[in-house]
Scaffold this active site. Structure first.
Site, PDB file in Angstrom:
ATOM      1  N   LYS A 177       0.842  -1.202   0.000  1.00  0.00           N
ATOM      2  CA  LYS A 177       0.000   0.000   0.000  1.00  0.00           C
ATOM      3  C   LYS A 177       0.878   1.254   0.000  1.00  0.00           C
ATOM      4  O   LYS A 177       1.432   1.651   1.019  1.00  0.00           O
ATOM      5  CB  LYS A 177      -0.956   0.059   1.197  1.00  0.00           C
ATOM      6  CG  LYS A 177      -2.069   1.066   0.884  1.00  0.00           C
ATOM      7  CD  LYS A 177      -2.641   1.807   2.052  1.00  0.00           C
ATOM      8  CE  LYS A 177      -1.835   2.900   2.641  1.00  0.00           C
ATOM      9  NZ  LYS A 177      -1.653   4.105   1.795  1.00  0.00           N
ATOM     10  N   GLU A 251       9.725   1.692  10.594  1.00  0.00           N
ATOM     11  CA  GLU A 251      10.805   2.644  10.273  1.00  0.00           C
ATOM     12  C   GLU A 251      10.161   4.023  10.327  1.00  0.00           C
ATOM     13  O   GLU A 251       9.386   4.379   9.436  1.00  0.00           O
ATOM     14  CB  GLU A 251      11.357   2.385   8.870  1.00  0.00           C
ATOM     15  CG  GLU A 251      11.927   0.999   8.662  1.00  0.00           C
ATOM     16  CD  GLU A 251      13.217   0.752   9.416  1.00  0.00           C
ATOM     17  OE1 GLU A 251      13.799   1.720   9.941  1.00  0.00           O
ATOM     18  OE2 GLU A 251      13.625  -0.408   9.502  1.00  0.00           O
ATOM     19  N   CYS A 285      14.126  10.756   6.062  1.00  0.00           N
ATOM     20  CA  CYS A 285      14.067  10.460   7.495  1.00  0.00           C
ATOM     21  C   CYS A 285      15.432  10.607   8.164  1.00  0.00           C
ATOM     22  O   CYS A 285      15.526  10.934   9.337  1.00  0.00           O
ATOM     23  CB  CYS A 285      13.511   9.060   7.708  1.00  0.00           C
ATOM     24  SG  CYS A 285      14.375   7.857   6.691  1.00  0.00           S
TER      25      CYS A 285
HETATM   26  P1  NAD Z   1       2.491   8.848   7.237  1.00  0.00           P
HETATM   27  O1  NAD Z   1       2.752   8.115   8.507  1.00  0.00           O
HETATM   28  O2  NAD Z   1       1.546   9.955   7.229  1.00  0.00           O
HETATM   29  O3  NAD Z   1       1.994   7.838   6.106  1.00  0.00           O
HETATM   30  C1  NAD Z   1       2.726   6.684   5.775  1.00  0.00           C
HETATM   31  C2  NAD Z   1       1.775   5.640   5.204  1.00  0.00           C
HETATM   32  O4  NAD Z   1       0.860   5.232   6.210  1.00  0.00           O
HETATM   33  C3  NAD Z   1       0.934   6.098   4.030  1.00  0.00           C
HETATM   34  O5  NAD Z   1       0.865   5.028   3.108  1.00  0.00           O
HETATM   35  C4  NAD Z   1      -0.431   6.358   4.665  1.00  0.00           C
HETATM   36  O6  NAD Z   1      -1.521   6.228   3.780  1.00  0.00           O
HETATM   37  C5  NAD Z   1      -0.473   5.268   5.715  1.00  0.00           C
HETATM   38  N1  NAD Z   1      -1.365   5.517   6.845  1.00  0.00           N
HETATM   39  C6  NAD Z   1      -1.823   6.691   7.318  1.00  0.00           C
HETATM   40  N2  NAD Z   1      -2.596   6.503   8.414  1.00  0.00           N
HETATM   41  C7  NAD Z   1      -2.612   5.155   8.638  1.00  0.00           C
HETATM   42  C8  NAD Z   1      -3.209   4.326   9.632  1.00  0.00           C
HETATM   43  N3  NAD Z   1      -3.925   4.832  10.631  1.00  0.00           N
HETATM   44  N4  NAD Z   1      -2.988   2.999   9.567  1.00  0.00           N
HETATM   45  C9  NAD Z   1      -2.218   2.462   8.594  1.00  0.00           C
HETATM   46  N5  NAD Z   1      -1.642   3.189   7.609  1.00  0.00           N
HETATM   47  C10 NAD Z   1      -1.827   4.530   7.639  1.00  0.00           C
HETATM   48  O7  NAD Z   1       3.951   9.279   6.747  1.00  0.00           O
HETATM   49  P2  NAD Z   1       4.325  10.168   5.492  1.00  0.00           P
HETATM   50  O8  NAD Z   1       3.892  11.557   5.783  1.00  0.00           O
HETATM   51  O9  NAD Z   1       3.885   9.500   4.230  1.00  0.00           O
HETATM   52  O10 NAD Z   1       5.923  10.074   5.492  1.00  0.00           O
HETATM   53  C11 NAD Z   1       6.736  10.903   6.233  1.00  0.00           C
HETATM   54  C12 NAD Z   1       7.224  10.190   7.478  1.00  0.00           C
HETATM   55  O11 NAD Z   1       7.876   8.963   7.119  1.00  0.00           O
HETATM   56  C13 NAD Z   1       8.268  10.985   8.214  1.00  0.00           C
HETATM   57  O12 NAD Z   1       7.982  10.973   9.589  1.00  0.00           O
HETATM   58  C14 NAD Z   1       9.570  10.228   7.943  1.00  0.00           C
HETATM   59  O13 NAD Z   1      10.561  10.384   8.905  1.00  0.00           O
HETATM   60  C15 NAD Z   1       9.095   8.831   7.841  1.00  0.00           C
HETATM   61  N6  NAD Z   1      10.066   8.017   7.082  1.00  0.00           N
HETATM   62  C16 NAD Z   1      10.863   7.140   7.772  1.00  0.00           C
HETATM   63  C17 NAD Z   1      11.814   6.387   7.093  1.00  0.00           C
HETATM   64  C18 NAD Z   1      12.719   5.418   7.820  1.00  0.00           C
HETATM   65  O14 NAD Z   1      13.383   4.616   7.172  1.00  0.00           O
HETATM   66  N7  NAD Z   1      12.779   5.453   9.138  1.00  0.00           N
HETATM   67  C19 NAD Z   1      11.938   6.518   5.710  1.00  0.00           C
HETATM   68  C20 NAD Z   1      11.112   7.417   5.050  1.00  0.00           C
HETATM   69  C21 NAD Z   1      10.165   8.164   5.747  1.00  0.00           C
END
Ligand code: NAD
Length: 482
Positions: A177, A251, A285
């Site tokens: 997803k 992550e 990140c």
């Molecule tokens: P997000 O948490 O808003 O969304 C990530 C994913 O989760 C999307 O596919 C979204 O549709 C889904 N999602 C949203 N609500 C959900 C729920 N309640 N249950 C299940 N899935 C749900 O994150 P984002 O804004 O897309 O990405 C940015 C974040 O990702 C930043 O905090 C960044 O640090 C983190 N990130 C971490 C890494 C790592 O390797 N640690 C890598 C890239 C990004």
């Protein structure tokens, strides 16, 4: 561009059961790029059922490891064979400069499939030195089952590959997803898996937002969730996964410190930190965001990095000279603007940038590289994840306090140290709480190097052998030999 994408469920591409769709936008122009099926709970049920069926399909369950390896290798070949088109699609949907899409996103996605193709024939159990007379014991490494792979919008294709390649190498089936902001290259990746001969039902793909994500994480027939995204959603996933005690890998966010010691090569530190901070407009990140600079070098460092930041060409990812592309969405522009305002309000000194560029770029989601000096540890811009092109410079007098200051955060994903002194490098590498510490270099990733975080940066590790552990269950088998 007239893109219209559906859900991959089993062997069929289908619209959402409700007929719902959403639009994905080009962040460089704010214009629609394509329309994508918006999965709901019913579609997630279907995708999970297809993945459950795929798990027992002999075409997958009995596929010899060497043949599984060939499939993964085939996916890597197809990623490379379609690299130009995929990179362009990533740039159009996500915003990253085309060079980054090619040399980081596409290259890493192919590399990770090749790396885990190699693992398929090396996932082994052991014989155990048990002391029960007349018995023997051995272990088997078995797939966990149906895995939900949920990804963020910053490196959509690459992060999907990080999860998909090891999940498949271990014999699992998956429901992918992607984030609702950037679905297109993940859909393309699912298509390439089918083209590479991965059997129907093994890779399913549902596009959609939090509703689809929640349905997956709560689903009683999903065995594991591998999630990359925000810490806030990560915590919700832990709760949702409790229903059937799913395996969970997370992550999450970061707020990486970068320490510039008195003896550092300042010019190298400026170049490295600038790239470490501004890759993908800081939507990384592991981005370096808080710079602890020796007070005797802080003026020189600030002046040089602010000048270099303000000279970087900002523009559309497809522009030939672009170094800094747009942010992914208006929401992200608003978030970054809020933090810049907070920085000023809380007394930091705005050295360069701080706003949106105008002119030709006014319609896109652009934000200037922004440098603050005089930042203190308590300010929001030093503590919270901004996920944008904002650099916060703090200074230090006492090197003995450095580790404590770097560790004064809920996160622990990445950290960086710039020094010529080996003792300083090794001592700080040991005392900073972070999943990866980089010495005199950018935050690099490699399929062989574990990736993940301490504290609120997540649970578990991706890459390397760690991902094999995360995508398998260990079974012990006892044999009565008496
Ligand atoms: P997000 O948490 O808003 O969304 C990530 C994913 O989760 C999307 O596919 C979204 O549709 C889904 N999602 C949203 N609500 C959900 C729920 N309640 N249950 C299940 N899935 C749900 O994150 P984002 O804004 O897309 O990405 C940015 C974040 O990702 C930043 O905090 C960044 O640090 C983190 N990130 C971490 C890494 C790592 O390797 N640690 C890598 C890239 C990004």
């Amino acid at each position: 561009m007239d893109v219209r994408e559906q859900l991959l469920i089993g062997e069929r591409w289908v619209p959402a059961a409700s007929g719902a769709e959403f639009t994905t936008y080009n962040p460089a122009t704010g214009e629609p790029l394509g329309v994508v099926a918006d999965a709901g709970a019913e579609d997630v049920d279907d995708a999970v059922a297809a993945a459950r069926q795929g798990l027992i399909d002999p075409a997958w369950a009995q596929l010899p490891p060497a043949a599984r390896a060939r499939s993964l290798w085939g996916v890597a070949d197809l990623i490379e064979g379609n690299a130009d088109e995929l990179a362009r699609l990533e740039t159009l949907d996500q915003g990253q400069p085309l060079g980054v899409a090619k040399t980081v996103s596409l290259a890493m996605a192919a590399d990770v499939f090749r790396y885990y193709a190699g693992w398929c024939t090396k996932i082994e159990g052991t014989t155990s030195a048990v002391s029960v007379p007349g018995t023997m014991h051995y272990t088997r490494r078995e797939p966990i089952g149906v895995c939900a792979l949920i990804t963020p919008w910053n490196f959509p294709l690459m992060i999907a590959a990080w999860k998909l390649a090891p999940a498949l190498a271990c014999g699992n089936t998956v429901v992918l997803k992607p984030a609702e902001q950037t679905p297109l290259t993940t859909v393309a990746l699912a298509r390439l898996c089918r083209e590479a001969g991965v059997p129907a039902g093994v890779v399913n793909c549902v596009t959609g937002g939090p509703v689809a994500g929640r349905a997956l994480t709560e689903h009683p027939d999903v065995d594991k969730v591998s999630f990359t995204g925000s810490t806030e959603v990560g915590k919700r996933i832990v709760v949702a996964a409790a229903g059937n005690l799913k395996r969970v890998t997370l992550e999450l966010g970061g707020k990486a410190p970068s320490i510039i010691a008195r003896d550092a090569d300042i010019d190298a530190a400026v170049t490295g930190n600038l790239q470490g901070a501004l890759l993908n407009s800081g939507q990384v990140c592991a981005a370096y965001t808080r710079f602890y600079v020796d007070s005797r070098r802080v003026e020189e460092f600030t002046e040089k990095i602010a000048t270099a930041a303000s000279e970087l060409p900002v523009g559309p990812g497809l522009g030939p000279n672009t170094a800094v592309g747009p942010l992914v969405s208006q929401e992200q522009v608003d978030r970054v603007s809020r933090y810049v305002d907070l920085g000023v309000e809380q007394g930091a000194h705005l050295v360069s940038g701080g706003g949106r560029p105008g002119g030709d770029l006014a319609d896109g989601y652009f934000f200037q590289p922004t440098v603050f000096s005089g930042v203190t540890d308590d300010m929001a811009i030093a503590r919270e994840e901004i996920f944008g092109p904002v650099l916060s410079i703090l200074s230090y007098d006492d090197a003995d306090e450095l580790a404590a200051r770097a560790n004064d955060t809920e996160y622990g994903l990445a950290a960086c140290v710039w020094t010529k002194d080996l003792t300083t490098a090794h001592n700080l590498a040991a005392s900073i709480r972070a999943g990866s510490v980089f010495v005199n270099m950018l935050p690099f990733l490699d399929p062989a190097a574990p990736w993940g975080g301490f504290g609120s940066s997540g649970w578990g590790r991706e890459m390397g052998e760690h991902a094999i552990d995360e995508f398998t269950e260990t079974k012990g088998v006892w044999i009565n030999l008496a």
